[in-house]
Design an enzyme around this catalytic site. Structure first.
Site, mmCIF file in Angstrom:
data_model
loop_
_atom_site.group_PDB
_atom_site.id
_atom_site.type_symbol
_atom_site.label_atom_id
_atom_site.label_comp_id
_atom_site.label_asym_id
_atom_site.label_seq_id
_atom_site.Cartn_x
_atom_site.Cartn_y
_atom_site.Cartn_z
ATOM 1 N N THR A 207 0.857 -1.189 0.000
ATOM 2 C CA THR A 207 0.000 0.000 0.000
ATOM 3 C C THR A 207 0.885 1.228 0.000
ATOM 4 O O THR A 207 1.965 1.237 0.589
ATOM 5 C CB THR A 207 -0.931 0.020 1.222
ATOM 6 N N ASP A 208 0.410 2.281 -0.666
ATOM 7 C CA ASP A 208 1.204 3.487 -0.820
ATOM 8 C C ASP A 208 0.965 4.470 0.313
ATOM 9 O O ASP A 208 0.219 4.198 1.248
ATOM 10 C CB ASP A 208 0.902 4.134 -2.164
ATOM 11 N N LYS A 209 1.561 5.611 0.181
ATOM 12 C CA LYS A 209 1.529 6.651 1.206
ATOM 13 C C LYS A 209 0.097 7.034 1.564
ATOM 14 O O LYS A 209 -0.708 7.350 0.698
ATOM 15 C CB LYS A 209 2.285 7.879 0.694
ATOM 16 N N VAL A 211 -2.364 5.214 2.631
ATOM 17 C CA VAL A 211 -3.396 4.193 2.460
ATOM 18 C C VAL A 211 -3.412 3.278 3.688
ATOM 19 O O VAL A 211 -2.361 2.913 4.220
ATOM 20 C CB VAL A 211 -3.154 3.369 1.184
#
Length: 673
Positions: A207-209, A211
């Site tokens: 998961t990215d920043k 999330v």
């Protein structure tokens, strides 16, 4: 040439090994066949390419030996440095002690693995790293060695304040804190604390920043003898990161490769289903296209109860504010609100831009800055202007929705500024025009939050989500993928909008849950963006089906604020674990109560508070509705022909259309983020 390269490796070794004889350089240079080759029944002459390659090798070796770069090696029958080529090169490739006992006694392997200096201490790094937790040699030697077991670690986290999940050296990440907690709880030994790869560290879904994840999984080797290991790990973690449980798996288990599918949830305010304001650029284009194609009745039927929503807001909320103004001020405000030209507002450069992502594309030009704040800056500077002067300053082109993009109006009517220590503070009054505009913006935001979705409107959204079910070509829903790329085809098992909205403060929230085999970068957020545009603009559902074709269109991605990973699914592994390995199944349902409490307190609360503070969805729709371009006109009755058709993933686009990707670190194969 590759075959010749392999011949160079085995041919001289075979001759030297069987006859204990090196091939003289003079024979190689003379292109003669050595007698030993006849004895081995290798009568084929040396190919010219091999002659050239060996000549270069021999020449280089002679030079290195003469300069002292290669140590000499005694080879039976060797008379020149060139005859020592193979032996010298082989010796140079050897590193460290060759005797096994010598290696063990001197701790040579440990030095190599731990990167120790000459004094036996851990080599210092130039800067701290989240992937490298160092301990002294004495601490490592004093620690008792305990066995590791391959396990699955079920985790949950709120991504706010973290640079994504994946561990790295410089940025603060979820995995960085979890890895440090493993070491602190003695689930990872000190000797393995300098590199997560020593523990076979694998994540299930990246998961990215920003999330969140209510359920995610790591697989690695941990020391799990302590029955309270989960509790000790959680004691070393912040409240927004939790370990739900640790479960034994077979040694070959990889949570990434064994994952069959994933559940994601997306939260959004119900006002996302409101149509574009009729004064916005997109709103005007939609209405013009409806009249042009003669589909007014169908459009009105699909709009239902929201068809005249903005007219009622203007009548009940905006008009009273205008009526209370002086005639001169009212004229300036009306001119500002209903000007036909659009100028991008300051908030268009917020972190979560609504414009579609094209990180791999070059920009065509810059979007002009907002000139509508001229009078506000003048008021702050202490300048006083007559109504006519204010009208000239505020008469820049703008739309009502462009004004709406700003945050809710600040009720403060004065500012205090100290210009000199010896002078008293001077209070600067906000210009009446600015005050009125702020009140109108606040009224529009409040009107949005008052909206309550009807079952009919929610049913239209569900019909749009149903168009995603099955295996489709989602090349338009990610980055850097063409229609012909086989990996663009993904399978969606279900996409459901919860029919029961949730009321949080003055905003109504909707929950969407999608279950898919796998997802590409931004795929879920673009799917949500497409479904919302189709619903709010009364676009035919066939437009979603057309997006799977070869035509390349621009689809904006919804804000990352509302996205969270619900849980991964391991159906096939659970069957093998139960029938073959006699191990417990991997099931997040065993922690349903704890996960729900965590979602309510750590994830949902952060989403609700951040939206109320920053108006992320409000800004998203402002940019979609008011960016003066034909990239999004596929939502109109004109269809794909009315929109700008992109020729490929590398087509240049304006700067404002590139703002959505964050920091240029996107990986199209990295998963949804």
């Amino acid at each position: 040439m590759r075959i010749h390269h392999h011949i160079l490796r085995w041919w001289p070794k075979r001759v030297c090994a069987k006859r204990q004889l090196a091939i003289p350089i003079e024979i190689l240079r003379a292109n003669e066949v050595h007698p030993s080759l006849h004895q081995n029944r290798l009568r084929m002459p040396i190919p010219r390419s091999i002659q050239t390659s060996r000549a270069k090798i021999i020449e280089t070796a002679e030079t290195n030996v003469q300069m002292g770069n290669l140590p000499p090696m005694v080879v039976e029958g060797a008379t020149t440095p060139g005859e020592m080529t193979l032996g010298a090169a082989k010796t140079a490739r050897r590193r460290g002690p060759q005797d096994r006992r010598e290696r063990n006694e001197k701790g040579w392997q440990e030095r190599k693995r731990r990167r120790l200096d000459e004094d036996g201490n851990a080599a210092s790094t130039s800067e701290p790293s989240y992937m490298n937790i160092q301990f002294s040699e004495a601490e490592i030697a004093a620690e008792e060695r305990r066995p590791k077991r391959k396990v699955a670690v079920m985790i949950g986290y709120a991504g706010t304040g973290y640079h994504g999940l994946q561990i790295n050296h410089k940025e603060k990440t979820i995995e960085g804190d979890i890895f440090a907690a493993f070491v602190a709880a003695k689930a990872i030994s000190k000797v393995n604390a300098d590199d997560p790869r020593k523990s076979s560290f694998v994540r299930c879904a990246r998961t990215d920043k920003g999330v969140h994840a209510a359920g995610n999984m790591l697989s690695l080797k941990l020391i799990i003898e302590d029955p309270d290991v989960v509790q000790k790990i959680n004691e070393n973690l912040p409240p927004q990161i939790r370990v739900w449980g640790i479960q034994r798996t077979n040694n070959a288990f990889s949570c990434y490769q064994s994952c069959d599918s994933r559940w994601y949830e997306y939260l959004m305010p119900s006002y996302c289903l409101l149509p574009p304001h009729p004064e916005s650029f997109l709103g005007k284009k939609v209405l013009e296209s409806v009249k042009e194609h003669g589909v007014e009745e169908e459009y009105a039927k699909r709009m239902g109860d929201v068809k005249d929503y903005w007219e009622e807001v203007h009548k009940n909320d905006i008009q009273p504010i205008l009526d209370s103004l002086d005639p001169d001020i009212r004229e300036v405000v009306m001119r500002r609100l209903h000007s036909a030209e659009y100028v991008l507002s300051n908030t268009a450069s917020t972190e979560e831009s609504a414009i579609p992502d094209t990180s791999d594309e070059k920009s065509l030009g810059n979007v002009p800055e907002n000139k509508a704040d001229t009078s506000e800056s003048k008021a702050e500077a202490g300048t006083t202007a007559e109504p006519n002067a204010a009208q000239d300053a505020l008469g820049e082109d703008s739309t009502v929705a462009a004004e709406l993009a700003s945050a809710p109006a600040d009720t403060t009517t004065a500012e205090t500024e100290t210009t000199d220590e010896s002078e008293a503070a001077k209070t600067k009054e906000v210009h009446p025009v600015d005050r009125a505009v702020k009140q109108i913006k606040a009224a529009y935001v409040a009107a949005k939050r008052r909206y309550r979705v009807t079952p009919e409107r929610l049913s239209q959204l569900q019909q749009a989500l149903d168009q995603y079910i099955g295996t489709k070509n989602f090349h338009n829903y990610t980055i850097q993928k063409s229609h012909s790329d086989p990996s663009a085809k993904r399978t969606i098992r279900s996409f459901i909008a919860n029919p029961e909205p949730v009321q949080i403060n003055d905003t109504q929230w909707l929950s969407l849950k999608v279950h898919g085999q796998s997802f590409m970068m931004h795929q879920i957020r673009k799917m949500v963006g497409m479904a919302l545009l189709v619903t709010r603009c009364a676009t035919p559902l066939s437009r979603i089906e057309e997006s799977y074709g070869s035509t390349r269109i621009s689809i904006p991605k919804a804000p990352s604020l509302g996205l969270l990973l619900e849980r991964p699914v391991f159906e096939n592994y659970n069957n093998r674990a139960r029938d073959q390995y006699k191990l417990a199944e991997l099931d997040f349902g065993n922690y349903e109560k704890e996960i729900q409490e965590f979602k309510d307190s750590q994830i949902y609360r952060r989403i609700f508070e951040l939206e109320e503070k920053e108006n992320s969805f409000h800004t998203f729709f402002h940019q979609i509705d008011n960016y003066k371009t034909n990239y999004f006109l596929w939502v109109t009755a004109g269809g794909l022909d009315a929109a700008h058709i992109r020729t490929g993933p590398m087509e240049p686009m304006p700067d404002a259309l590139n703002d959505e990707l964050e920091e240029g670190e996107e990986d199209p194969e990295g998963g949804e983020g």
